[in-house]
Design an enzyme around this catalytic site. Structure first.
Site, PDB file in Angstrom:
ATOM      1  CE1 TYR A 233      -4.023  -1.341   0.582  1.00  0.00           C
ATOM      2  CE2 TYR A 233      -2.686  -3.610   1.261  1.00  0.00           C
ATOM      3  CZ  TYR A 233      -4.383  -3.047   0.735  1.00  0.00           C
ATOM      4  OH  TYR A 233      -5.063  -3.887   0.641  1.00  0.00           O
ATOM      5  CG  HIS A 265      -6.078  -5.013  -6.441  1.00  0.00           C
ATOM      6  ND1 HIS A 265      -7.041  -4.880  -5.359  1.00  0.00           N
ATOM      7  CD2 HIS A 265      -6.211  -6.128  -6.179  1.00  0.00           C
ATOM      8  CE1 HIS A 265      -7.868  -6.155  -5.371  1.00  0.00           C
ATOM      9  NE2 HIS A 265      -7.527  -7.088  -6.270  1.00  0.00           N
ATOM     10  CG  HIS A 266      -8.256  -1.171  -3.938  1.00  0.00           C
ATOM     11  ND1 HIS A 266      -7.988  -2.577  -3.590  1.00  0.00           N
ATOM     12  CD2 HIS A 266      -7.157  -0.666  -2.769  1.00  0.00           C
ATOM     13  CE1 HIS A 266      -7.191  -2.353  -2.435  1.00  0.00           C
ATOM     14  NE2 HIS A 266      -7.628  -0.631  -2.318  1.00  0.00           N
ATOM     15  CG  HIS A 336      -4.069  -3.241  -2.746  1.00  0.00           C
ATOM     16  ND1 HIS A 336      -5.464  -3.923  -3.181  1.00  0.00           N
ATOM     17  CD2 HIS A 336      -2.688  -3.819  -2.437  1.00  0.00           C
ATOM     18  CE1 HIS A 336      -4.243  -5.282  -2.863  1.00  0.00           C
ATOM     19  NE2 HIS A 336      -2.999  -5.628  -2.396  1.00  0.00           N
ATOM     20  CG  HIS A 415     -14.752  -1.251   4.894  1.00  0.00           C
ATOM     21  ND1 HIS A 415     -13.634  -1.441   4.897  1.00  0.00           N
ATOM     22  CD2 HIS A 415     -14.365  -0.864   5.789  1.00  0.00           C
ATOM     23  CE1 HIS A 415     -13.026  -1.670   4.974  1.00  0.00           C
ATOM     24  NE2 HIS A 415     -12.711  -1.283   6.420  1.00  0.00           N
ATOM     25  CG  HIS A 417     -11.035  -4.980   8.726  1.00  0.00           C
ATOM     26  ND1 HIS A 417     -11.362  -4.289  10.464  1.00  0.00           N
ATOM     27  CD2 HIS A 417     -11.091  -3.411   7.917  1.00  0.00           C
ATOM     28  CE1 HIS A 417     -10.593  -3.155   9.919  1.00  0.00           C
ATOM     29  NE2 HIS A 417     -10.954  -2.682   8.822  1.00  0.00           N
ATOM     30  CG  MET A 490     -14.028  -1.345  10.776  1.00  0.00           C
ATOM     31  SD  MET A 490     -13.678  -0.496   9.765  1.00  0.00           S
ATOM     32  CE  MET A 490     -12.960   0.171  11.105  1.00  0.00           C
TER      33      MET A 490
END
Length: 621
Positions: A233, A265-266, A336, A415, A417, A490
């Site tokens: 990242y 990737h993003h 990422h 979202h 984890h 989360m």
């Protein structure tokens, strides 16, 4: 082959001998079909009709393009194989594993090439699907490589097929490096396999026209050297010009360095809090010890992109405000990089291009958090396959905080984890589930993007928004509690809406006092003091000492299903709207939306009973 809208006329060949069939399949006589490429040109979509593209493998040897027809409820796929060996495998599975996958296979026995709809069992063994739902449209050799064009309905009513639906799809692919005498001799577990995540069913929404006074701003890390590790990242600080006035972001798109399409990737762009009047310049790995600590507070999302996504447009009547008084001049880009081959010496300048205008639109767009508060009182026991936690935005909060005209949700970013597997937000009106805001039944925490909704969802005063997340903790020995850590959990839906209101967070958690009653009950049931309920231990420590048996699991799930909640109906900086928010009853839902009934596509002509023999023609380059 079958052209769109017409029944097909199959070319026939003399059937092979029983001995030949037995040597290939060990079953009944198969029907082989010769595909002559020249006869299929009329049924193939043109390149301009395949707007979506994604690299499948990190080497760049496989590239997928596709389009979506909601009228036909079908997808046209184009698979480019740049370096064909003995065949290729492509398909979909629930979590991207080669086992229990819905597949299409191109292979050769050394003399003849075949194409077939297939599936893999729990051991990875490939089997011919008796219902051939992948319709081959074209096979052609081009200067770039071999091009396969085929079609597939969203749903087929075939129990061996994957149901293509909204949300994330885990694509699987494999390279066949040697000939196989039959389809049944192939085992996916022994192939060079990989997975790629994508949203296949893109919304069919026309892009608004950009105004003449549109400006662009590129936010990217210039020519960085990608670290030679699998996952990185990268954080990069961007400072807006001094005196940058208030503008509306009306569109953004990715900037991906050519040749790095399989590595990026993003990406996300965050804005820092307005009170941060100084942020040191930084460009490096986000986990670097030299990263300024205050960068962690730069969390307001301005843009988010993931592999396979195209440009993001705001509705013509709204834009996302940035710049001017009350807005930080500092932005954080996070990229990422997924580098499974651990390539060295790769340089990259990827980022996001913002399109913005000084002519403010009618409405400011806002971002609101729905779901669960980040607190350890919401927990998932270990060894669970599908444990559900639910967060509420109650009618009391929407009645108080929304404008009389309500709000209109046009996009959403789900979202969780690492344990998250499914996420859904449902709008409830007058006690009845009204419509789904966003749902992802194959959610992956490794693939998160802001997704345009197919239709705008209007939320009225007094409505309820219920967000549920499904988790899998089969690989964990201790309870997983809610929180900010990557091994904590989360459950969030960031909804993008207009007009902007003061309401920034509408979330809940179980009442802490009722959770302590749960710990007391577990103690009494187990005849001792296994779970300490004295003042000293933290909630994570209490969950860590729970003896996880069927009783403690079921009681915890029941507690979350009936106990009162603590509501967070918050403005900025965690300031709650005035009201009584503790010990609130769960919203009552008197009727639920039923599961959609799969629509089986009409069959205008019989599907082939066996693999298709293909004749590959074209330019070999």
């Amino acid at each position: 082959m079958q052209a769109p809208g017409r029944c097909c006329h199959w070319a026939s060949l003399p059937g092979p001998s029983v001995r030949e069939v037995a040597s290939m399949y060990g079953t009944a006589v198969a029907v082989f079909l010769v595909i002559l490429v020249a006869a299929l040109q009329g049924s193939a979509p043109t390149e301009s009709r395949l707007p979506y593209h994604i690299p499948l493998d990190p080497e760049g040897s496989l590239e997928l393009s596709w389009n979506v027809s909601y009228a036909q409820e079908a997808i046209d796929f184009q698979l480019l194989v740049r370096r064909l060996e003995a065949g290729v495998l492509f398909g979909m599975s629930d979590r991207g594993k080669p086992e229990n996958a819905d597949l299409v296979v191109l292979w050769t026995d050394g003399d003849t090439a075949y194409f077939a709809d297939a599936w893999s069992d729990q051991n990875g063994q490939i089997h011919l699907d008796p219902q051939q739902d992948y319709q081959l449209l074209q096979v052609q050799r081009t200067p770039e490589g071999l091009v396969l064009l085929f079609k597939r309905p969203f749903g087929t009513c075939d129990p061996k097929d994957y149901l293509i639906e909204d949300g994330t799809v885990h694509l699987v692919y494999g390279i066949l490096e040697k000939p196989f005498q039959s389809l049944e001799t192939i085992n996916a577990s022994g192939l060079r396999m990989g997975l790629q995540r994508v949203q296949l069913l893109k919304p069919d929404i026309p892009n608004p026209k950009l105004p003449s006074d549109t400006y662009t701003m590129e936010i990217h890390a210039p020519n960085i050297r990608i670290p030679s590790r699998e996952t990185t990242y990268w954080c990069h600080v961007k400072e807006l010009p001094k005196g940058f006035s208030r503008h509306h972001i009306i569109m953004y798109e990715p900037i991906v360095t050519e040749g790095n399409e399989a590595l990026v990737h993003h990406m996300e762009v965050f804005q820092c809090p307005p009170e941060m009047d100084s942020v040191p310049y930084f460009s490096g790995p986000c986990d670097s010890e030299t990263k300024p600590d205050n960068l962690n507070y730069c969390r307001r999302v301005l843009a988010a992109w993931a592999l396979g996504a195209k440009a993001f447009y705001y509705p013509e009547e709204a834009g996302l405000a940035f710049g001017g008084p009350g807005s930080s001049r500092y932005l954080r880009l996070e990229v990422h990089y997924h580098n499974p081959l651990v390539k060295e010496g790769q340089h990259d300048s990827s980022g996001i291009r913002l399109y913005y205008t000084p002519t403010l639109r009618r409405f400011d767009a806002g971002i609101m958090e729905l779901g669960l508060v980040y607190t350890p009182v919401m927990a998932i026991p270990p060894q669970e396959t599908d444990f559900v936690l639910t967060g509420y935005c109650t009618d009391n909060c929407t009645q108080l905080a929304l404008p009389p005209s309500g709000i209109h949700i046009f996009a959403s970013q789900l979202h969780t984890h690492l344990a998250g597997r499914k996420v859904v937000t449902v709008l409830v009106r007058d006690g009845r589930e009204w419509e789904i805001v966003n749902q992802d039944n194959h959610y992956s925490p490794h693939f998160q993007e802001i997704r345009m909704l197919k239709k705008i969802v209007s939320v009225h005063r007094g409505d309820v928004l219920i967000t549920s997340c499904t988790y899998n903790t089969e690989d964990r020995e201790q309870a997983t509690v809610g929180g900010f850590g990557i091994m904590e959990e989360m459950c969030v839906n960031y909804v993008h809406y207009y007009p902007q209101t003061e309401l920034e967070l509408c979330k809940s958690a179980v009442d802490a006092g009722f959770l302590q009653e749960y710990f007391h009950l577990i103690n009494r049931f187990n005849g001792g003091k296994e779970v300490c309920t004295c003042p000293q231990p933290s909630v994570p420590q209490q969950f860590a000492s729970v003896p996880w048996n069927s009783f403690s699991r079921k009681v915890l799930q029941a507690l979350y299903g009936f106990a009162p909640i603590s509501m967070h109906c918050n403005k900025s900086w965690a300031i709650r709207f005035q009201g009584e928010w503790n010990l609130q009853p769960l919203p009552k839902v008197i009727s639920s939306l039923g599961a959609p009934t799969p629509q089986c596509p009409p069959r205008r002509c019989p599907t082939p009973a066996g693999p298709t023999i293909i004749s590959i023609v074209g330019d070999r380059g």
